[in-house]
Design an enzyme around this catalytic site. Structure first.
Site, PDB file in Angstrom:
ATOM      1  N   LYS A   1       0.841  -1.196   0.000  1.00  0.00           N
ATOM      2  CA  LYS A   1       0.000   0.000   0.000  1.00  0.00           C
ATOM      3  C   LYS A   1       0.878   1.248   0.000  1.00  0.00           C
ATOM      4  O   LYS A   1       1.830   1.337   0.784  1.00  0.00           O
ATOM      5  CB  LYS A   1      -0.914  -0.007   1.226  1.00  0.00           C
TER       6      LYS A   1
ATOM      7  N   SER B   1      -9.163   2.674   2.904  1.00  0.00           N
ATOM      8  CA  SER B   1      -8.220   3.303   2.011  1.00  0.00           C
ATOM      9  C   SER B   1      -7.217   2.321   1.387  1.00  0.00           C
ATOM     10  O   SER B   1      -6.376   2.729   0.592  1.00  0.00           O
ATOM     11  CB  SER B   1      -7.441   4.380   2.790  1.00  0.00           C
TER      12      SER B   1
ATOM     13  N   SER C   1      -9.991   0.804   7.045  1.00  0.00           N
ATOM     14  CA  SER C   1      -9.269   0.783   5.779  1.00  0.00           C
ATOM     15  C   SER C   1      -8.703  -0.572   5.376  1.00  0.00           C
ATOM     16  O   SER C   1      -8.324  -0.763   4.223  1.00  0.00           O
ATOM     17  CB  SER C   1      -8.143   1.816   5.799  1.00  0.00           C
TER      18      SER C   1
END
Length: 481
Positions: A78, A154, A178
């Site tokens: 990520k 996210s 997230s």
């Protein structure tokens, strides 16, 4: 090449000489090149680095060296906390499109030391500030099940990469859902670990993650892979003042517990949320499948603070966190996220502005509400292995639509605290595993949260593996064919 083969199987095949790490990485890089436009999962692909690491992995395997549990396995990082030295790290923000990390994050170090090979950095909203993945840098990420619908956020890029066969394992982070929102939107598994279990450097503010509870954690397609990753990630690190010793737990061994040894508490809505029928039905069917296979299931109520009080506590503390982050960015990088000409989303600026208006005393007294909710969840879990509830109140919705203003015929505020259930467990700090519950009649993913006592991730993995056996999802990914 089966791009959906598990990390455990691939690592075993590499060790046995049946699969070449070089061929494996090349196959995944080719697939990313061919398919990333569908979902926009990756911001940055690091092909040269990945191929060099694959050559080194192949030489080590051929030399009979002691290989790690993820040797040669393709990994997606990520583009937020999972820094990789020498690699572009944008935080999903256009002002940082040319920013390059000068050191590895702890989670990157751990997974590479275990043999995993990073393929690139995955999409995220600016600084992970919202539960849908889009930004001014590269645009939105869609779920592989319907690329015109949200992948969640996210950690949406990581989840989409897994579901579309563009990586075998991935990293994520979680301040308000997230790790779990995108896992639900993309039909993969993830764990929001107990605070401190997985160390996180969090520089320049190493103390920033305690309120509300923010963590990094693993994402995968199978529970077995998730357990292997967690085994690698847990344990103390002096760079994280909140990190704790690894518990005496066998995460992978927990996945073999018999289903009839499992006991779960079930709440369809936590007595807080309105949930669409398509979601409720899928979760109820999944819980029923586990009960039919022999597990004990008990319906429970959650008797805690009102949703309004929880919403206020979370929103106040989370927005204050982003306001502090904006100040750090201005002081460390000279970037003013609140400037009129700063190319970031209006939602990030609105979040920061809200946080700038909070009083420190009001911020701290919200911990009373958090304590009340923590106690309510502890009571609901009781002697069970997990409390089960939906992850989202709605299936993934179209990219161009705003957050829902109506759910199951009831008005909603158009904010994450209405359509997403995970944030309440950042308020309480409980560990949570997301598992795929099933698909709607329209073929959209539905996720289910398994909530446990602190440091009881082994119990959650046992229940998750039981769900996987009773309600398997391995063949459901649209990119398999």
């Amino acid at each position: 090449m089966d791009h959906y083969r598990s990390a455990v199987d691939l690592a075993d095949a590499v060790k046995a000489g049946e699969v070449s790490p070089v061929a494996l990485v090349d196959a995944f890089l080719d697939r990313i090149d061919a398919r990333n436009d569908r979902t926009n999962a990756y911001i940055t692909v690091i092909g040269d680095h990945a191929r060099e690491a694959a050559r080194e992995a192949e030489c080590a395997a051929e030399a009979g060296e002691d290989l790690g549990p993820l040797h040669g396995v393709p990994l997606a990082l990520k583009d937020l906390y999972a820094h990789k030295a020498g690699v572009r790290t944008t935080f999903g923000a256009k002002p940082f499109e040319d920013h390059v990390a000068d050191e590895d994050a702890i989670i990157t170090e751990q997974l590479e030391a275990a043999g995993a090979i990073p393929l690139g950095k995955t999409n995220t909203p600016e600084f992970g500030h919202k539960p849908r993945t889009d930004n001014e840098l590269v645009g939105p990420t869609g779920t592989p099940f319907a690329p015109d619908r949200i992948a969640g956020g996210s950690s949406g890029g990581s989840a989409a990469a897994l579901a579309d066969g563009l990586a075998t394992i991935a990293t994520g982070s979680d301040v308000g859902g997230s790790l779990r929102v995108p896992a639900a939107c993309c039909h993969v598994v993830s764990v929001k670990p107990t605070f401190g279990l997985v160390p996180n450097g969090n520089r320049p503010d190493a103390f920033s993650s305690h309120t509300p509870v923010g963590v990094t954690g693993p994402m995968a397609r199978t529970v077995d892979d998730l357990a292997v990753m967690l085994d690698i990630l847990v344990g103390p690190d002096d760079r994280d003042p909140f990190s704790v010793p690894a518990p005496d737990a066998d995460y992978r061994g927990a996945t073999t517990r018999a289903i009839d040894d499992l006991s779960v508490a079930y709440s369809p809505d936590l007595d807080l949320f309105t949930v669409e029928d398509a979601v409720s039905d899928a979760v109820a069917d999944a819980v029923g499948a586990l009960a039919d296979a022999g597990a004990t299931v008990e319906d429970v109520s959650v008797d805690g603070p009102s949703k309004g009080d929880l919403n206020h506590a979370f929103s106040l503390q989370a927005t204050a966190k982003f306001a502090a982050l904006a100040r750090e960015i201005r002081e460390e990088h000279g970037v003013d996220l609140m400037a009129d000409d700063c190319p970031v989303s209006s939602s990030l600026q609105a979040t920061v502005a809200m946080g700038q208006g909070h009083d420190a005393v009001e911020h701290n007294v919200q911990n009373v509400v958090r304590t009340e909710f923590y106690d309510a969840i502890e009571t609901a879990i009781g002697d069970h292995d997990a409390l089960v509830c939906p992850t989202l109140a709605v299936p993934p919705f179209p990219l161009e639509e705003p957050d829902p203003t109506e759910i199951a015929g009831e008005p909603a505020n158009g904010t994450l605290t209405d359509w997403s259930l995970p944030w309440v467990f950042n308020v309480s700090g409980h560990p949570v595993v997301n598992v795929p519950a099933g698909l709607t009649d329209d073929g959209l993913p539905v996720g289910m949260q398994l909530v446990g006592h602190r440091y009881a991730e082994d119990d959650l993995l046992a229940v998750a593996a039981g769900f996987e056996r009773a309600n398997p999802w391995a063949e459901s990914y649209p990119g398999r064919n």
